[in-house]
Design an enzyme around this catalytic site. Sequence first.
Site, mmCIF file in Angstrom:
data_model
loop_
_atom_site.group_PDB
_atom_site.id
_atom_site.type_symbol
_atom_site.label_atom_id
_atom_site.label_comp_id
_atom_site.label_asym_id
_atom_site.label_seq_id
_atom_site.Cartn_x
_atom_site.Cartn_y
_atom_site.Cartn_z
ATOM 1 C CG ASP A 149 2.636 -2.679 8.052
ATOM 2 O OD1 ASP A 149 1.855 -1.730 8.233
ATOM 3 O OD2 ASP A 149 2.273 -3.871 8.005
ATOM 4 C CG PHE A 167 -2.026 -0.970 1.173
ATOM 5 C CD1 PHE A 167 -3.154 -0.704 0.428
ATOM 6 C CD2 PHE A 167 -1.954 -2.166 1.866
ATOM 7 C CE1 PHE A 167 -4.192 -1.612 0.364
ATOM 8 C CE2 PHE A 167 -2.993 -3.081 1.813
ATOM 9 C CZ PHE A 167 -4.117 -2.805 1.055
ATOM 10 N N GLY A 168 1.958 1.255 0.798
ATOM 11 C CA GLY A 168 2.812 2.430 0.915
ATOM 12 C C GLY A 168 3.568 2.721 -0.368
ATOM 13 C CD GLU A 225 -10.910 -9.226 9.248
ATOM 14 O OE1 GLU A 225 -9.848 -9.341 8.606
ATOM 15 O OE2 GLU A 225 -11.730 -8.306 9.046
HETATM 16 C C1 LIG Z 1 -3.513 -10.955 7.381
HETATM 17 C C2 LIG Z 1 -3.548 -9.449 7.442
HETATM 18 C C3 LIG Z 1 -4.763 -8.779 7.549
HETATM 19 C C4 LIG Z 1 -4.803 -7.383 7.599
HETATM 20 N N1 LIG Z 1 -6.008 -6.738 7.682
HETATM 21 C C5 LIG Z 1 -6.047 -5.388 7.629
HETATM 22 C C6 LIG Z 1 -7.290 -4.692 7.602
HETATM 23 O O1 LIG Z 1 -8.354 -5.297 7.655
HETATM 24 N N2 LIG Z 1 -7.259 -3.330 7.525
HETATM 25 C C7 LIG Z 1 -6.080 -2.625 7.450
HETATM 26 O O2 LIG Z 1 -6.097 -1.398 7.357
HETATM 27 N N3 LIG Z 1 -4.905 -3.259 7.493
HETATM 28 C C8 LIG Z 1 -4.857 -4.617 7.579
HETATM 29 N N4 LIG Z 1 -3.663 -5.256 7.597
HETATM 30 C C9 LIG Z 1 -2.437 -4.465 7.623
HETATM 31 C C10 LIG Z 1 -2.107 -3.948 6.247
HETATM 32 O O3 LIG Z 1 -2.209 -4.979 5.306
HETATM 33 C C11 LIG Z 1 -0.698 -3.395 6.306
HETATM 34 O O4 LIG Z 1 -0.676 -2.348 7.249
HETATM 35 C C12 LIG Z 1 -0.277 -2.852 4.945
HETATM 36 O O5 LIG Z 1 -0.262 -3.882 3.988
HETATM 37 C C13 LIG Z 1 1.104 -2.218 5.043
HETATM 38 O O6 LIG Z 1 1.455 -1.743 3.801
HETATM 39 P P1 LIG Z 1 2.992 -1.605 3.413
HETATM 40 O O7 LIG Z 1 3.016 -1.027 2.052
HETATM 41 O O8 LIG Z 1 3.716 -0.908 4.477
HETATM 42 O O9 LIG Z 1 3.538 -3.078 3.414
HETATM 43 P P2 LIG Z 1 3.047 -4.353 2.609
HETATM 44 O O10 LIG Z 1 1.646 -4.216 2.155
HETATM 45 O O11 LIG Z 1 3.422 -5.505 3.468
HETATM 46 O O12 LIG Z 1 3.965 -4.334 1.317
HETATM 47 C C14 LIG Z 1 5.343 -4.502 1.376
HETATM 48 C C15 LIG Z 1 5.811 -4.895 0.001
HETATM 49 O O13 LIG Z 1 7.218 -4.879 0.021
HETATM 50 C C16 LIG Z 1 7.713 -6.033 -0.629
HETATM 51 N N5 LIG Z 1 9.016 -6.293 -0.024
HETATM 52 C C17 LIG Z 1 9.295 -6.546 1.272
HETATM 53 N N6 LIG Z 1 10.611 -6.658 1.460
HETATM 54 C C18 LIG Z 1 11.185 -6.474 0.245
HETATM 55 C C19 LIG Z 1 12.514 -6.482 -0.204
HETATM 56 N N7 LIG Z 1 13.530 -6.668 0.635
HETATM 57 N N8 LIG Z 1 12.749 -6.295 -1.518
HETATM 58 C C20 LIG Z 1 11.723 -6.085 -2.389
HETATM 59 N N9 LIG Z 1 10.434 -6.066 -2.004
HETATM 60 C C21 LIG Z 1 10.157 -6.253 -0.702
HETATM 61 C C22 LIG Z 1 6.679 -7.093 -0.354
HETATM 62 O O14 LIG Z 1 6.713 -8.103 -1.347
HETATM 63 C C23 LIG Z 1 5.389 -6.280 -0.397
HETATM 64 O O15 LIG Z 1 4.841 -6.234 -1.699
HETATM 65 C C24 LIG Z 1 -3.604 -6.647 7.559
HETATM 66 C C25 LIG Z 1 -2.384 -7.326 7.462
HETATM 67 C C26 LIG Z 1 -2.357 -8.712 7.395
HETATM 68 C C27 LIG Z 1 -1.045 -9.418 7.281
#
Ligand SMILES: Cc1cc2nc3c(=O)[nH]c(=O)nc-3n(C[C@H](O)[C@H](O)[C@H](O)COP(=O)(O)OP(=O)(O)OC[C@H]3O[C@@H](n4cnc5c(N)ncnc54)[C@H](O)[C@@H]3O)c2cc1C
Length: 448
Positions: free
Chosen positions: A307, A22-23, A178
């Site tokens: 995150d 998402f970020g 859930e």
């Molecule tokens: C099971 C579950 C249920 C959830 N339910 C909810 C909900 O109902 N509502 C809500 O608001 N939030 C929910 N969350 C939390 C939400 O999904 C996270 O807060 C959100 O996805 C964080 O976004 P992000 O972009 O920081 O990280 P992520 O979405 O985790 O994305 C990180 C990305 O970075 C990539 N990545 C990681 N390390 C590397 C690397 N070293 N090199 C290259 N790529 C890399 C990964 O492949 C991934 O695509 C839930 C989380 C989980 C696990």
Amino acid sequence: MSTDGDTASPRGPAVLIVGAGFGGLGCAKELAKHPDVRVTLFDKHNYHQFQPLLYQVATSQLAASDIAIDIRKEFRKSPNVNVKLAEVVAADPVSKTVTLDDGQKVSGDFLVLAGGSQPNFFHTPGVEHAFPLYSLNDAERLRSRILALFEDADRHPELVDRGALNFVIVGAGPTGTETAGALAELIRDVMPSEYHDLAVRRARLLLVDLGHAVLGEFSPRAHEYAARALQRDGVELLLGTAVKEIGPDRAVLSDGTTIPTHCVIWGGGVMAAQLTTPGVGRGRGGRIDVLPDLTVADHPEVYAVGDLANIRGPDGVAYPQLGSVALQSGRWAARNILADIDGKPHTAFHYHDKGIMAMIGRGHAVAEVGEHRHELHGPIAFSAWLGVHVVLLSGVRQRVDAFVSWAWDYFTKTRGPQVLDRSDAARIDWGDEEEGEEAPRPAPVASA
Ligand SMILES: Cc1cc2nc3c(=O)[nH]c(=O)nc-3n(C[C@H](O)[C@H](O)[C@H](O)COP(=O)(O)OP(=O)(O)OC[C@H]3O[C@@H](n4cnc5c(N)ncnc54)[C@H](O)[C@@H]3O)c2cc1C
């Protein structure tokens, strides 16, 4: 080899984004509107996974393709955004260089670290036997394990006495709750009509948490509502209890009880994703500490969002790990980068809190809407949950597919993709080989 972030507009500033969650996606989409900015978006997968719905893949409500979005397609009309399928192993904030898993180095003018989370097992012994739920692969493995257990128990009903249909979920936060709601429905409504010989009613579903509430971050009224809804669906709540150890055929609890089980689902917490960032301060859960403008101290061109970041609100309390925080912080980082390019000052991140919600099963959900957390429970919250998640799923096809699956599930009490396709998870060692008895080993086949 070291290269500069390479995209269609060779002379503009280069932004390297690690992670297309998402970020990272939020940041890249904002920058995509500015053709002079060259963006390189790295992810170890070629798809963006919609994590909030992973549990629906695990419990056969949705297909994996319903919640996976092809990253390249998202940017097909943005020649200034270049997607690279690669794992980033290290990011150097001084030189603004990332090192990929094959040793290649790529340098840019700005770095955005958006690698997200990974499960935190808190050093629990035997976690290799657990089924975490943090990636699409995890969800498909878990689905295969659940289906394989039903298949094995159907062929060898005596296995039910050995815990074949005992499911233990660790963690009563949104992920565990859930999952428990969806699995309870699968056991209660779907499986009895498909396994005619099997005493499905003997299945047990236990939700274990060291804390004393279900959905701890919600209000006390929501705790009670969620606990009642789960118990009505047959979920056994073991609160104030920890899972001390996990084995291939058991979960050992802190009160000394041993639960025979071949399926321990881990929803027990998250920590920062693995990524080496020399000289960068880390806080709780290994997350990168950021300043109010989302940059890393002493590195005004390096951002951490979502995150992976420890983002504090005006009251000093860190924002929770939520999709909305990640999306908004990713977009905010993009705006600060654009401000920098235009010679304008950065602004401090402001989070627009739209609330939180969790689905507990058909017709049951809790929602706390807006900054003042207006509480909704039951069918209204359930409808709100459906509406929000249909809108959040970004592709039109995904929205249609998910909506059709939910409607189908709701009205027919059947499930869609009950595909037993992960042979490692489907093959269960019942420990009978030494006695000369043939252990049940289902071939990977579709059961419906
Ligand atoms: C099971 C579950 C249920 C959830 N339910 C909810 C909900 O109902 N509502 C809500 O608001 N939030 C929910 N969350 C939390 C939400 O999904 C996270 O807060 C959100 O996805 C964080 O976004 P992000 O972009 O920081 O990280 P992520 O979405 O985790 O994305 C990180 C990305 O970075 C990539 N990545 C990681 N390390 C590397 C690397 N070293 N090199 C290259 N790529 C890399 C990964 O492949 C991934 O695509 C839930 C989380 C989980 C696990």
